[in-house]
Scaffold this active site. Structure first.
Site, PDB file in Angstrom:
ATOM      1  N   ASN A   1       3.366   4.333 -10.625  1.00  0.00           N
ATOM      2  CA  ASN A   1       2.130   4.400 -11.402  1.00  0.00           C
ATOM      3  C   ASN A   1       0.873   4.410 -10.533  1.00  0.00           C
ATOM      4  O   ASN A   1      -0.163   4.907 -10.979  1.00  0.00           O
ATOM      5  CB  ASN A   1       2.119   3.201 -12.365  1.00  0.00           C
ATOM      6  CG  ASN A   1       0.761   2.939 -12.939  1.00  0.00           C
ATOM      7  OD1 ASN A   1       0.314   3.626 -13.865  1.00  0.00           O
ATOM      8  ND2 ASN A   1       0.045   1.951 -12.384  1.00  0.00           N
TER       9      ASN A   1
ATOM     10  N   ALA B   1      -7.369   7.708 -20.542  1.00  0.00           N
ATOM     11  CA  ALA B   1      -6.987   6.394 -21.064  1.00  0.00           C
ATOM     12  C   ALA B   1      -8.050   5.360 -20.696  1.00  0.00           C
ATOM     13  O   ALA B   1      -8.581   5.372 -19.584  1.00  0.00           O
ATOM     14  CB  ALA B   1      -5.632   5.996 -20.498  1.00  0.00           C
TER      15      ALA B   1
ATOM     16  N   TYR C   1      -7.352  16.268  -7.932  1.00  0.00           N
ATOM     17  CA  TYR C   1      -6.564  15.350  -8.769  1.00  0.00           C
ATOM     18  C   TYR C   1      -5.475  16.127  -9.514  1.00  0.00           C
ATOM     19  O   TYR C   1      -4.316  15.706  -9.560  1.00  0.00           O
ATOM     20  CB  TYR C   1      -7.503  14.631  -9.741  1.00  0.00           C
ATOM     21  CG  TYR C   1      -6.790  13.658 -10.654  1.00  0.00           C
ATOM     22  CD1 TYR C   1      -6.257  12.472 -10.155  1.00  0.00           C
ATOM     23  CD2 TYR C   1      -6.649  13.919 -12.013  1.00  0.00           C
ATOM     24  CE1 TYR C   1      -5.593  11.580 -10.994  1.00  0.00           C
ATOM     25  CE2 TYR C   1      -5.998  13.028 -12.852  1.00  0.00           C
ATOM     26  CZ  TYR C   1      -5.469  11.867 -12.340  1.00  0.00           C
ATOM     27  OH  TYR C   1      -4.806  10.990 -13.159  1.00  0.00           O
TER      28      TYR C   1
ATOM     29  N   LYS D   1      -1.313  15.790  -9.393  1.00  0.00           N
ATOM     30  CA  LYS D   1      -0.481  15.466 -10.556  1.00  0.00           C
ATOM     31  C   LYS D   1       0.474  16.620 -10.894  1.00  0.00           C
ATOM     32  O   LYS D   1       1.575  16.397 -11.391  1.00  0.00           O
ATOM     33  CB  LYS D   1      -1.366  15.097 -11.748  1.00  0.00           C
ATOM     34  CG  LYS D   1      -2.118  13.778 -11.546  1.00  0.00           C
ATOM     35  CD  LYS D   1      -1.164  12.599 -11.353  1.00  0.00           C
ATOM     36  CE  LYS D   1      -1.889  11.270 -11.272  1.00  0.00           C
ATOM     37  NZ  LYS D   1      -0.973  10.121 -11.240  1.00  0.00           N
TER      38      LYS D   1
ATOM     39  N   THR E   1      -9.088   2.517 -19.272  1.00  0.00           N
ATOM     40  CA  THR E   1      -8.638   1.525 -18.284  1.00  0.00           C
ATOM     41  C   THR E   1      -9.826   1.191 -17.375  1.00  0.00           C
ATOM     42  O   THR E   1     -10.871   1.850 -17.440  1.00  0.00           O
ATOM     43  CB  THR E   1      -7.504   2.113 -17.409  1.00  0.00           C
ATOM     44  OG1 THR E   1      -8.072   3.162 -16.600  1.00  0.00           O
ATOM     45  CG2 THR E   1      -6.357   2.668 -18.228  1.00  0.00           C
TER      46      THR E   1
ATOM     47  N   ASP F   1       0.885  -1.165   0.000  1.00  0.00           N
ATOM     48  CA  ASP F   1       0.000   0.000   0.000  1.00  0.00           C
ATOM     49  C   ASP F   1       0.921   1.213   0.000  1.00  0.00           C
ATOM     50  O   ASP F   1       1.676   1.422   0.968  1.00  0.00           O
ATOM     51  CB  ASP F   1      -0.875  -0.029   1.264  1.00  0.00           C
ATOM     52  CG  ASP F   1      -1.795   1.170   1.349  1.00  0.00           C
ATOM     53  OD1 ASP F   1      -1.620   2.147   0.575  1.00  0.00           O
ATOM     54  OD2 ASP F   1      -2.698   1.142   2.208  1.00  0.00           O
ATOM     55  N   VAL F   2       0.888   1.998  -1.069  1.00  0.00           N
ATOM     56  CA  VAL F   2       1.844   3.109  -1.177  1.00  0.00           C
ATOM     57  C   VAL F   2       1.598   4.208  -0.138  1.00  0.00           C
ATOM     58  O   VAL F   2       2.406   5.129  -0.014  1.00  0.00           O
ATOM     59  CB  VAL F   2       1.912   3.718  -2.608  1.00  0.00           C
ATOM     60  CG1 VAL F   2       2.362   2.679  -3.623  1.00  0.00           C
ATOM     61  CG2 VAL F   2       0.603   4.379  -3.013  1.00  0.00           C
TER      62      VAL F   2
HETATM   63  N1  LIG Z   1      -6.897   6.266 -16.925  1.00  0.00           N
HETATM   64  C1  LIG Z   1      -6.663   7.541 -17.209  1.00  0.00           C
HETATM   65  O1  LIG Z   1      -7.431   8.217 -17.911  1.00  0.00           O
HETATM   66  C2  LIG Z   1      -5.408   8.197 -16.702  1.00  0.00           C
HETATM   67  C3  LIG Z   1      -5.024   9.407 -17.281  1.00  0.00           C
HETATM   68  C4  LIG Z   1      -3.876  10.049 -16.826  1.00  0.00           C
HETATM   69  C5  LIG Z   1      -3.125   9.474 -15.800  1.00  0.00           C
HETATM   70  N2  LIG Z   1      -3.524   8.298 -15.248  1.00  0.00           N
HETATM   71  C6  LIG Z   1      -2.717   7.750 -14.154  1.00  0.00           C
HETATM   72  O2  LIG Z   1      -2.334   6.430 -14.473  1.00  0.00           O
HETATM   73  C7  LIG Z   1      -2.159   5.697 -13.265  1.00  0.00           C
HETATM   74  C8  LIG Z   1      -2.877   4.360 -13.397  1.00  0.00           C
HETATM   75  O3  LIG Z   1      -4.229   4.593 -13.701  1.00  0.00           O
HETATM   76  P1  LIG Z   1      -5.179   3.485 -14.366  1.00  0.00           P
HETATM   77  O4  LIG Z   1      -6.164   4.214 -15.183  1.00  0.00           O
HETATM   78  O5  LIG Z   1      -4.365   2.399 -14.950  1.00  0.00           O
HETATM   79  O6  LIG Z   1      -5.955   3.005 -13.032  1.00  0.00           O
HETATM   80  P2  LIG Z   1      -6.447   1.582 -12.495  1.00  0.00           P
HETATM   81  O7  LIG Z   1      -7.430   1.918 -11.429  1.00  0.00           O
HETATM   82  O8  LIG Z   1      -6.830   0.666 -13.601  1.00  0.00           O
HETATM   83  O9  LIG Z   1      -5.113   0.992 -11.807  1.00  0.00           O
HETATM   84  C9  LIG Z   1      -4.554   1.613 -10.665  1.00  0.00           C
HETATM   85  C10 LIG Z   1      -3.829   0.550  -9.849  1.00  0.00           C
HETATM   86  O10 LIG Z   1      -3.246   1.207  -8.715  1.00  0.00           O
HETATM   87  C11 LIG Z   1      -3.475   0.404  -7.580  1.00  0.00           C
HETATM   88  N3  LIG Z   1      -3.482   1.221  -6.358  1.00  0.00           N
HETATM   89  C12 LIG Z   1      -4.396   2.168  -6.011  1.00  0.00           C
HETATM   90  N4  LIG Z   1      -4.103   2.638  -4.778  1.00  0.00           N
HETATM   91  C13 LIG Z   1      -2.985   1.988  -4.369  1.00  0.00           C
HETATM   92  C14 LIG Z   1      -2.216   2.033  -3.182  1.00  0.00           C
HETATM   93  N5  LIG Z   1      -2.548   2.807  -2.140  1.00  0.00           N
HETATM   94  N6  LIG Z   1      -1.124   1.227  -3.089  1.00  0.00           N
HETATM   95  C15 LIG Z   1      -0.794   0.395  -4.121  1.00  0.00           C
HETATM   96  N7  LIG Z   1      -1.494   0.300  -5.254  1.00  0.00           N
HETATM   97  C16 LIG Z   1      -2.581   1.092  -5.374  1.00  0.00           C
HETATM   98  C17 LIG Z   1      -4.842  -0.227  -7.815  1.00  0.00           C
HETATM   99  O11 LIG Z   1      -5.027  -1.397  -7.007  1.00  0.00           O
HETATM  100  C18 LIG Z   1      -4.773  -0.535  -9.306  1.00  0.00           C
HETATM  101  O12 LIG Z   1      -4.224  -1.819  -9.552  1.00  0.00           O
HETATM  102  C19 LIG Z   1      -2.660   6.599 -12.135  1.00  0.00           C
HETATM  103  O13 LIG Z   1      -1.565   7.218 -11.497  1.00  0.00           O
HETATM  104  C20 LIG Z   1      -3.485   7.640 -12.868  1.00  0.00           C
HETATM  105  O14 LIG Z   1      -3.528   8.875 -12.180  1.00  0.00           O
HETATM  106  C21 LIG Z   1      -4.653   7.644 -15.664  1.00  0.00           C
END
Ligand SMILES: NC(=O)c1ccc[n+]([C@@H]2O[C@H](COP(=O)([O-])OP(=O)(O)OC[C@H]3O[C@@H](n4cnc5c(N)ncnc54)[C@H](O)[C@@H]3O)[C@@H](O)[C@H]2O)c1
Length: 250
Positions: free
Chosen positions: A79, A177, A144, A148, A179, A52-53
């Protein structure tokens, strides 16, 4: 010989979305990959570690265990991240602390724990997953975006501090993205189809970014071929940060 042969990578939040796509790509290109996640359910060849980060000792233990298993760390991908909606007035202090704890301090804790291993590497690279929200004002994303924006500034400061130790530090700035995160956001919207159309339309490219597209940019920044690249933010956003298009002609 593959680009990442012999290199060892640790990816936080690597069990889903962009993190998982990155973990799979680095493994495909020859890296040994450890995923640190709240729920580290990943398949071979990825190695899952629970972390857990927001919890310093959990991060230290997982980073040490991953380094033990992999025989060191060359690449750290920060990430893990969570979202937050609302204007500056909409979230209480507790929510600000919760989101900054994951999105900003999570990067700090994981990097701090990984630095001794990165210093010992011949090809050390850190890639932070930042966001378009760091460089463009998006509505209803005050908290958010602040988290960032801090990651972007931290990326530059870290790049300066660790250059002479041979550690490069960069970030990617994804646009929206496709996801599981965005799937959750869409399913919570009153009209998910209209919300998806609005998100697509916000990208000059007219579509969401894919997780493998972001992973490819992270892999580039992490790779030895980017050995002169440090202190940069690479936008992977369908043109959202830089372009000003005229409306499409019908
Ligand atoms: N999806 C988008 O549109 C987008 C756009 C820009 C940036 N991002 C960034 O990309 C990164 C990943 O996003 P994603 O869309 O793949 O999300 P996602 O929710 O699919 O994956 C995020 C992962 O982080 C893990 N996580 C969350 N809190 C945590 C914690 N406290 N300790 C350890 N792990 C933890 C979750 O369990 C999950 O596996 C994030 O930093 C997000 O801000 C996403």
């Amino acid at each position: 010989m593959s680009e990442f042969d012999g290199l060892r990578a640790v990816i936080t939040g690597g069990a889903s979305g962009i993190g998982l796509a990155t973990a799979l790509l680095l493994a495909e290109r020859g890296a040994a990959v450890a995923v640190l996640d709240l729920v580290p359910e990943v398949e071979a060849p990825l190695h899952g570690f629970r972390a857990d980060v927001t919890d310093d000792s959990s991060v230290r233990e997982a980073v040490a265990a991953a380094a033990d298993l992999l025989g060191g760390i060359d690449v750290l991908v920060n990430n893990a991240g969570i979202g937050a909606a609302g204007t500056v007035a909409d979230n209480p202090d507790q929510e600000w602390n919760r989101v900054l704890d994951v999105n900003l301090l999570g990067v700090v804790r994981t990097t701090r724990a990984a630095l001794p291993y990165l210093r010992a590497s011949e090809h050390a690279a850190i890639v932070n997953n930042c966001s378009i929200a760091a460089t463009a004002g998006l509505p209803q994303r005050a908290l958010y975006s602040a988290s960032k924006g801090a990651v972007l500034s931290l990326t530059l400061a870290m790049a300066a501090d660790h250059l002479r130790e041979g550690i490069r530090v960069n970030c990617v700035n994804p646009g929206t993205a496709d996801t599981p995160w965005i799937a959750r956001l869409l399913s919570a919207a009153p009209d998910p189809e209209a919300e998806r159309a609005a998100l697509n339309a916000r990208q000059p490219s007219g579509r969401l970014v894919t997780a493998p597209e972001v992973a490819a940019a992270i892999a580039y920044l992490a790779s030895p071929s980017a050995s002169s690249v440090t202190g940069t933010a690479l936008a992977v956003d369908g043109g959202m940060a830089g372009l000003r298009l005229r409306p499409a002609q019908s």
